[in-house]
Write an enzyme that holds these catalytic residues in place. Structure first.
Site, short mmCIF file in Angstrom:
data_model
loop_
_atom_site.label_atom_id
_atom_site.label_comp_id
_atom_site.label_asym_id
_atom_site.label_seq_id
_atom_site.Cartn_x
_atom_site.Cartn_y
_atom_site.Cartn_z
N ASN A 55 -0.15 -4.10 -14.41
CA ASN A 55 -1.17 -5.14 -14.56
C ASN A 55 -2.07 -5.25 -13.33
OD1 ASN A 55 0.77 -6.19 -12.91
ND2 ASN A 55 1.14 -8.07 -14.09
N SER B 136 0.84 -1.21 0.00
CA SER B 136 0.00 0.00 0.00
C SER B 136 0.87 1.26 0.00
CB SER B 136 -0.98 -0.01 1.18
OG SER B 136 -0.30 -0.28 2.37
N ASP C 83 1.91 -18.20 -12.81
CA ASP C 83 1.33 -19.51 -13.12
C ASP C 83 2.14 -20.60 -12.44
OD1 ASP C 83 -0.62 -18.54 -15.14
OD2 ASP C 83 1.21 -17.93 -16.18
N TYR D 1 5.23 -21.60 -14.18
CA TYR D 1 6.34 -20.64 -14.26
C TYR D 1 7.37 -21.02 -13.21
CZ TYR D 1 8.39 -15.95 -15.06
OH TYR D 1 9.21 -14.89 -15.39
O1 DUT Z 1 3.47 -9.26 -12.75
C1 DUT Z 1 3.86 -10.34 -13.25
C2 DUT Z 1 3.08 -11.07 -14.15
C3 DUT Z 1 3.60 -12.25 -14.66
N1 DUT Z 1 4.82 -12.70 -14.29
C4 DUT Z 1 5.35 -13.95 -14.83
C5 DUT Z 1 4.70 -15.14 -14.19
C6 DUT Z 1 3.70 -15.61 -15.18
O2 DUT Z 1 3.49 -17.00 -15.08
C7 DUT Z 1 4.36 -15.21 -16.51
C8 DUT Z 1 3.38 -14.97 -17.61
O3 DUT Z 1 2.41 -14.06 -17.14
P1 DUT Z 1 0.99 -13.92 -17.82
O4 DUT Z 1 0.45 -15.27 -18.15
O5 DUT Z 1 0.18 -13.00 -16.99
O6 DUT Z 1 1.45 -13.15 -19.12
P2 DUT Z 1 0.89 -13.13 -20.58
O7 DUT Z 1 0.94 -11.71 -21.02
O8 DUT Z 1 -0.43 -13.83 -20.66
O9 DUT Z 1 2.02 -13.91 -21.32
P3 DUT Z 1 2.23 -15.48 -21.60
O10 DUT Z 1 1.86 -15.63 -23.05
O11 DUT Z 1 3.69 -15.70 -21.35
O12 DUT Z 1 1.35 -16.25 -20.66
O13 DUT Z 1 5.07 -14.02 -16.21
C9 DUT Z 1 5.58 -11.98 -13.38
O14 DUT Z 1 6.68 -12.37 -13.00
N2 DUT Z 1 5.07 -10.82 -12.89
#
Ligand code: DUT
Length: 145
Positions: free
Chosen positions: A77, A65, A83, A86
């Site tokens: 975001n 906060s 995930d 990951y």
């Molecule tokens: O604030 C964040 C958001 C994501 N991640 C890492 C963990 C997550 O598992 C990976 C992919 O994130 P996400 O699925 O939200 O991203 P995407 O934009 O949907 O990309 P992708 O196609 O790689 O899934 O990035 C972080 O380290 N910090």
């Protein structure tokens, strides 16, 4: 109460290690390097860790906060979702930061916090013509007082 063990890899020897936590507490995470941002600049701030989350869990990362007050950054975001898959050796966690003023985040500054959450159950959508429930109304329908 049982304690979950999480395998964690640090990418930086200077990074302060995460403590064992009391059940229910969120865990603070730190910038793994000093990062300078100009006003209106966006950068991914490395958090210097990778983890193997317990099976069936995901991680949720949100700002502290005090993060905006201390550093003038917001998380682009709103909430980061880590995930379960990951968990590779180079799957370092990061904080996507947008600066609303010129700022410097020092190595080891605590900029965000995370907790693990049980993943959603499997879901199948079943299309229907009517839901056959009473309408609740939304967007302010219950008033402000
Ligand atoms: O604030 C964040 C958001 C994501 N991640 C890492 C963990 C997550 O598992 C990976 C992919 O994130 P996400 O699925 O939200 O991203 P995407 O934009 O949907 O990309 P992708 O196609 O790689 O899934 O990035 C972080 O380290 N910090």
């Amino acid at each position: 109460m049982s304690t979950e063990q999480i395998r964690i890899k640090y990418f930086n020897d200077n990074l302060v290690r995460a403590d064992k936590i009391v059940q229910g507490d969120w865990i603070d995470l730190r910038a793994a390097e000093t990062v300078e941002l100009k006003k209106d600049e966006f950068k991914l701030i490395p958090l210097g860790i990778a983890m193997e989350l317990p099976e069936g869990y995901e991680g949720h990362v949100v700002p502290r906060s005090s993060t905006f007050k201390n550093f003038g950054i917001i998380q682009t975001n709103s909430m980061g979702i880590i995930d379960e898959s990951y968990k590779g050796d180079n799957d370092q966690w990061f904080f996507p930061a947008y600066a609303l003023r010129d700022t410097v985040i020092e190595e080891n500054d605590r900029i965000c916090q995370f907790r693990i959450m049980k993943k959603m159950p499997a879901i199948e959508f079943v299309e229907v013509e009517k839901l056959e429930n009473e309408n609740r109304g939304g967007h302010g329908s219950t008033g402000t007082k």
